[in-house]
Design a protein around this motif. Sequence first.
Motif, PDB file in Angstrom:
ATOM      1  N   GLY A  55     -41.636  42.567   5.280  1.00 53.98           N
ATOM      2  CA  GLY A  55     -41.909  41.367   4.504  1.00 53.98           C
ATOM      3  C   GLY A  55     -41.812  40.081   5.274  1.00 53.98           C
ATOM      4  N   VAL A  56     -41.355  40.103   6.524  1.00 55.81           N
ATOM      5  CA  VAL A  56     -41.238  38.882   7.332  1.00 55.81           C
ATOM      6  C   VAL A  56     -42.528  38.697   8.125  1.00 55.81           C
ATOM      7  CG1 VAL A  56     -39.969  37.708   9.160  1.00 55.81           C
ATOM      8  CG2 VAL A  56     -38.745  39.140   7.494  1.00 55.81           C
ATOM      9  N   LYS A  57     -43.095  37.504   8.041  1.00 55.48           N
ATOM     10  CA  LYS A  57     -44.333  37.220   8.748  1.00 55.48           C
ATOM     11  C   LYS A  57     -44.033  36.968  10.229  1.00 55.48           C
ATOM     12  CE  LYS A  57     -48.504  34.384   8.496  1.00 55.48           C
ATOM     13  NZ  LYS A  57     -49.178  33.267   7.794  1.00 55.48           N
ATOM     14  N   CYS A  58     -44.678  37.739  11.091  1.00 52.25           N
ATOM     15  CA  CYS A  58     -44.442  37.624  12.543  1.00 52.25           C
ATOM     16  C   CYS A  58     -45.767  37.695  13.295  1.00 52.25           C
ATOM     17  CB  CYS A  58     -43.526  38.745  13.032  1.00 52.25           C
ATOM     18  SG  CYS A  58     -41.814  38.601  12.493  1.00 52.25           S
ATOM     19  N   THR A  59     -45.747  37.200  14.480  1.00 51.80           N
ATOM     20  CA  THR A  59     -46.925  37.282  15.345  1.00 51.80           C
ATOM     21  C   THR A  59     -47.040  38.688  15.928  1.00 51.80           C
ATOM     22  OG1 THR A  59     -45.726  36.628  17.341  1.00 51.80           O
ATOM     23  CG2 THR A  59     -46.622  34.852  15.957  1.00 51.80           C
ATOM     24  N   ALA A  60     -48.221  38.966  16.507  1.00 54.31           N
ATOM     25  CA  ALA A  60     -48.437  40.271  17.150  1.00 54.31           C
ATOM     26  C   ALA A  60     -47.469  40.458  18.314  1.00 54.31           C
ATOM     27  CB  ALA A  60     -49.886  40.385  17.633  1.00 54.31           C
ATOM     28  N   GLU A  61     -47.213  39.362  19.047  1.00 54.85           N
ATOM     29  CA  GLU A  61     -46.305  39.440  20.192  1.00 54.85           C
ATOM     30  C   GLU A  61     -44.889  39.778  19.737  1.00 54.85           C
ATOM     31  OE1 GLU A  61     -48.444  36.988  19.664  1.00 54.85           O
ATOM     32  OE2 GLU A  61     -49.896  37.451  21.261  1.00 54.85           O
ATOM     33  N   GLU A  62     -44.472  39.195  18.599  1.00 55.29           N
ATOM     34  CA  GLU A  62     -43.125  39.469  18.086  1.00 55.29           C
ATOM     35  C   GLU A  62     -43.003  40.918  17.629  1.00 55.29           C
ATOM     36  OE1 GLU A  62     -41.590  35.166  16.383  1.00 55.29           O
ATOM     37  OE2 GLU A  62     -43.146  36.243  15.255  1.00 55.29           O
ATOM     38  N   HIS A  63     -44.042  41.441  16.979  1.00 52.30           N
ATOM     39  CA  HIS A  63     -44.022  42.854  16.589  1.00 52.30           C
ATOM     40  C   HIS A  63     -43.974  43.757  17.813  1.00 52.30           C
ATOM     41  CE1 HIS A  63     -44.264  42.638  12.285  1.00 52.30           C
ATOM     42  NE2 HIS A  63     -45.350  41.855  12.296  1.00 52.30           N
ATOM     43  N   GLN A  64     -44.687  43.336  18.882  1.00 50.48           N
ATOM     44  CA  GLN A  64     -44.719  44.158  20.104  1.00 50.48           C
ATOM     45  C   GLN A  64     -43.323  44.343  20.693  1.00 50.48           C
ATOM     46  OE1 GLN A  64     -47.196  45.910  21.855  1.00 50.48           O
ATOM     47  NE2 GLN A  64     -45.355  46.566  22.925  1.00 50.48           N
ATOM     48  N   GLU A  65     -42.457  43.357  20.528  1.00 53.98           N
ATOM     49  CA  GLU A  65     -41.093  43.466  21.068  1.00 53.98           C
ATOM     50  C   GLU A  65     -40.354  44.657  20.472  1.00 53.98           C
ATOM     51  OE1 GLU A  65     -38.954  39.847  20.563  1.00 53.98           O
ATOM     52  OE2 GLU A  65     -40.538  38.594  21.422  1.00 53.98           O
ATOM     53  N   ASN A  66     -40.710  45.014  19.285  1.00 50.90           N
ATOM     54  CA  ASN A  66     -40.014  46.112  18.607  1.00 50.90           C
ATOM     55  C   ASN A  66     -40.606  47.482  18.940  1.00 50.90           C
ATOM     56  OD1 ASN A  66     -38.025  44.612  17.105  1.00 50.90           O
ATOM     57  ND2 ASN A  66     -39.729  43.819  15.868  1.00 50.90           N
ATOM     58  N   ARG A  67     -41.879  47.515  19.405  1.00 51.38           N
ATOM     59  CA  ARG A  67     -42.506  48.789  19.774  1.00 51.38           C
ATOM     60  C   ARG A  67     -42.144  49.091  21.226  1.00 51.38           C
ATOM     61  NH1 ARG A  67     -46.958  46.187  17.624  1.00 51.38           N
ATOM     62  NH2 ARG A  67     -48.048  46.245  19.631  1.00 51.38           N
ATOM     63  N   ARG A  68     -41.160  49.940  21.403  1.00 45.63           N
ATOM     64  CA  ARG A  68     -40.615  50.137  22.745  1.00 45.63           C
ATOM     65  C   ARG A  68     -40.044  51.541  22.887  1.00 45.63           C
ATOM     66  NH1 ARG A  68     -37.119  48.121  19.245  1.00 45.63           N
ATOM     67  NH2 ARG A  68     -34.856  48.485  19.499  1.00 45.63           N
ATOM     68  N   SER A  69     -39.983  51.964  24.139  1.00 42.53           N
ATOM     69  CA  SER A  69     -39.280  53.204  24.480  1.00 42.53           C
ATOM     70  C   SER A  69     -38.155  52.835  25.426  1.00 42.53           C
ATOM     71  CB  SER A  69     -40.222  54.206  25.145  1.00 42.53           C
ATOM     72  OG  SER A  69     -41.179  54.697  24.240  1.00 42.53           O
ATOM     73  N   LYS A  70     -37.011  53.398  25.194  1.00 40.05           N
ATOM     74  CA  LYS A  70     -35.848  53.088  26.016  1.00 40.05           C
ATOM     75  C   LYS A  70     -35.380  54.363  26.708  1.00 40.05           C
ATOM     76  CE  LYS A  70     -32.709  50.261  24.324  1.00 40.05           C
ATOM     77  NZ  LYS A  70     -32.900  49.067  25.141  1.00 40.05           N
ATOM     78  N   PHE A  71     -34.979  54.206  27.976  1.00 39.68           N
ATOM     79  CA  PHE A  71     -34.481  55.317  28.771  1.00 39.68           C
ATOM     80  C   PHE A  71     -33.075  54.927  29.225  1.00 39.68           C
ATOM     81  CE2 PHE A  71     -39.027  55.130  28.900  1.00 39.68           C
ATOM     82  CZ  PHE A  71     -39.416  56.444  28.674  1.00 39.68           C
ATOM     83  N   ILE A  72     -32.113  55.354  28.474  1.00 38.88           N
ATOM     84  CA  ILE A  72     -30.728  54.907  28.659  1.00 38.88           C
ATOM     85  C   ILE A  72     -29.992  55.885  29.573  1.00 38.88           C
ATOM     86  CG2 ILE A  72     -28.559  54.416  27.479  1.00 38.88           C
ATOM     87  CD1 ILE A  72     -30.294  53.750  24.993  1.00 38.88           C
ATOM     88  N   ILE A  73     -29.352  55.337  30.592  1.00 40.51           N
ATOM     89  CA  ILE A  73     -28.633  56.152  31.574  1.00 40.51           C
ATOM     90  C   ILE A  73     -27.242  56.482  31.021  1.00 40.51           C
ATOM     91  CG2 ILE A  73     -27.717  56.230  33.928  1.00 40.51           C
ATOM     92  CD1 ILE A  73     -29.897  54.128  34.649  1.00 40.51           C
ATOM     93  N   LEU A  74     -26.967  57.765  30.910  1.00 40.40           N
ATOM     94  CA  LEU A  74     -25.665  58.215  30.419  1.00 40.40           C
ATOM     95  C   LEU A  74     -24.734  58.613  31.545  1.00 40.40           C
ATOM     96  CD1 LEU A  74     -26.922  60.446  27.457  1.00 40.40           C
ATOM     97  CD2 LEU A  74     -26.141  58.065  27.359  1.00 40.40           C
ATOM     98  N   LYS A  75     -25.330  59.059  32.651  1.00 47.61           N
ATOM     99  CA  LYS A  75     -24.532  59.534  33.781  1.00 47.61           C
ATOM    100  C   LYS A  75     -25.349  59.334  35.049  1.00 47.61           C
ATOM    101  CE  LYS A  75     -22.641  63.798  35.770  1.00 47.61           C
ATOM    102  NZ  LYS A  75     -22.551  65.284  35.620  1.00 47.61           N
ATOM    103  N   ASP A  76     -24.684  58.863  36.094  1.00 43.66           N
ATOM    104  CA  ASP A  76     -25.392  58.659  37.365  1.00 43.66           C
ATOM    105  C   ASP A  76     -24.438  58.836  38.539  1.00 43.66           C
ATOM    106  OD1 ASP A  76     -27.314  58.128  39.228  1.00 43.66           O
ATOM    107  OD2 ASP A  76     -27.200  55.948  39.019  1.00 43.66           O
ATOM    108  N   SER A  77     -23.614  59.869  38.515  1.00 46.50           N
ATOM    109  CA  SER A  77     -22.695  60.108  39.629  1.00 46.50           C
ATOM    110  C   SER A  77     -23.444  60.782  40.769  1.00 46.50           C
ATOM    111  CB  SER A  77     -21.538  61.006  39.177  1.00 46.50           C
ATOM    112  OG  SER A  77     -22.030  62.234  38.697  1.00 46.50           O
ATOM    113  N   GLU A  78     -23.221  60.282  41.955  1.00 46.14           N
ATOM    114  CA  GLU A  78     -23.918  60.812  43.135  1.00 46.14           C
ATOM    115  C   GLU A  78     -23.252  62.103  43.593  1.00 46.14           C
ATOM    116  OE1 GLU A  78     -26.695  59.655  44.161  1.00 46.14           O
ATOM    117  OE2 GLU A  78     -26.692  57.926  42.825  1.00 46.14           O
TER     118      GLU A  78
END
Length: 638
Positions: free
Chosen positions: A615-638
Amino acid sequence: MKTKIIFTFIALSSTLLFSQKKVADIFFENYSYVKAAELYEETVKKGDSSEHVLTRLGDSYYNNSDTESAAIWYKLALNKYKKVNPEYIYKYIQTQRSLGNYEEADNWLVKFKTIQNDDRRADELDGSNIALYESLKSKQGVEVKIKNLDINSKYSDFGAFVYNNNMYFASARNTDNEIYKWNNEPYLDIYSAEVSNSENNIDSISNPTSINIKEKDRDDVHEASVAITNDGNTMYFTRDNVNKKNKPVYDKKGTSHLKIYKATKAQDGSWDQVVELPFNDDIYSTGHPTLSPDNKILYFVSDREGGFGQTDIYQVAIRGDSYDAPVNLGPKVNTEGREMFPFVAKDSTLYFSSDGYLNLGLLDIFKTNILKDEEAEVENMGAPYNSGFDDFAYFVDSDTQKGYFSSNRADGKGGDDIYGFTAQPCKQMITGTVRDSKLLTPIPMATVQLIDESGKIVKEVTSDENGLYEMEADCSQKYKVLGMKADYKDDLQDVETTDVTGEEHVVDLNLIPLINDNEIVINPIFFDFDKWGIRADAAYELENIVSVMRAHPNMVIKIESHTDSRGGDNYNLKLSDRRAKSTQEYLYSRGISNERIESAIGYGETRLVNKCSNGVKCTAEEHQENRRSKFIILKDSE
C-alpha cells in the motif's frame, strides 16, 4: 510422480547446460579465458560438443598461448564439422607449426588454400590485396630511423658491408673510369669508408676511399658486392667476367656476365692473389656473394639453368680452397621473378631482395629464417625499408639492429643511394595502481593482464606491495588492461598507445570487493517474470560466489532470497524460496559441496529494507532495493 521427477531433473539439467554455455560466452567476451575454458569443458562433458563450444575452447587456449591445448579442440572441431570457419583451419595450422608438426600443418594448409584461395596468408598472394599492401607501408611496433648517408654521390652508391669499423660499398663516382652505357655512369669500383659508432643513432660514415685490388688495371670493368671472412683475410666480390689477360669476356650476344672472385689480404692492406671461383661460367652470371656466420657456406645469385626464375639464390659449401656443387635454395625463397642481393646476418636470418612476392613496387627487401627452419615463410620487411622503387642490398648487425640498405627512391642524391638505419622496438609503458574501490587502499599481488585487439593476452604482471604495476607495450596499438584478484570483481579498462617511444599511460584499476563484513556481495540476480530458472546473466554473477568459495575452501554460507511488496504475500514467499533453491542448485552444479551451503530460504517481502510495504507508493528504484539475494557467510576458518 516418478515420471514428473525425472522430467524436472532433465529440464533442470538442460537449463543448466544452456545457461553454462552462455555464461562461458560472457567470460570469453570479457577475456577471462581460463574461466571460459573451464565452463566450456564442463559443457562438453555434459554432452554439448557443438562447433561453437569446440572452437571457443580452442580460442580460449590459443589466446592464452597454450597452443598444445588449443590444437586438441581445434582438431576436434575440424574433424567433426566439415564446413567450419576457415579461420579455425588457419589457427590450427599455426598451432601445428608452433608444436613442430610441419607435415600436419602442410596437410591442412592445402585445405586452407582450397577454401581460401584468395587469402593473403596462402602462398598464391593476390597483388591487389589492399589490406596487405597497406600493412607493408606501415610497420607498427618498431621505430625505424633512416638517413641518406653523407658519403653518397650524384652517381650510384650501393651494397654496404661493414667489417672492423670499415664500410665497404660499390660506387660509380670515379669519373676517370669509362662510361657504362647501361646507365651512362662510370664503371663501378669498391670503396671503403670509416664508421664512427653512435650508441643510439645511425653511425657516421666518412672518408670514402677506393680500395686497392691488384690485377684490376682496366677502367671498363665493374666491381661490387663485398663479403669478408671473420678473420678479415679473405674477401669475396663480384666482378665482370675477364680472362687471364684481364680483358672482358662476352657471350655470343655480346653480354659480359658477372663472376665471383676471391682475394687475399696483403701485409700492406691491399688485396691480391685474386682467383676466380670454380662454379662461375661464361654463359650466365654469378654474383652478390655473402657468407654464413661460420664462413662455411657461400650464398650467391645466378641466372644459371635449372632455377625457378630470372635469378635465384644458391648456396655452396666451402671446403678449404675447394667448393661443393652449388645448390638452389628452392621454392621457399626463389620465385619466377628476381631474387638478388642476399645477406646472412649473425643470427642466421637471410635477407634478400625480390620482385617475385607481393611488394610495394619493383625490388623489395625480404627476410626469412629458412636457414634455421626449412618451413619458415618469407616476410616482406615493409616500410621504411621498402618503397615504390628498387630497395636492395640490406645489411644489419643483428646485435645492435643497425644497418644499411640501398635504394633508388625519389629523395636520393644519385642513381642508387645507401641509407643508414637503426631499428628499435617502439615501446611505451602502461602503469597504474590497483585499488580496492570501496576503501581506496592499494591491492598487492593482483594479477594485471595486457590484452591485444585480437583478444590475446600478451603480458601478465603482478602488482607490488603498494598496488603498483607496470607493463611494456608496443606503440600504436589498442589494448585492454584487465585487473584480477581473489575476492574481488575484475576491472577492465581500454588504453591506446601512440607512436612516440617512451611515453607512459596511466591506467588505474579499481576492483570491487566481493566480501563485505559477513556477506558476499554481488550485483543483483535477475529472474524472468514469474520464473525461478537461472538466466545466463545471473549465472555470470553467481560465478563470483563460486570464485570466492573456491578461494576459501572452508567457507560456509546461507542463501536468502527476497522480493518487493508487490504481488501477494504468500505468492512472493513461494517464488523467492524457489529462486533461493535454484540459486543453491546452480552452486552445487559448479562443484560447491552440499555441506557448504547451510540453507537456501526465500523470505518473500517479510524483510524489506525500506518503507515500501503493502500500500505504500514507491518508485521502481525503491522497490528494486528489496528484490535481492543475500549470501551470508556463516563460517570462514582457514
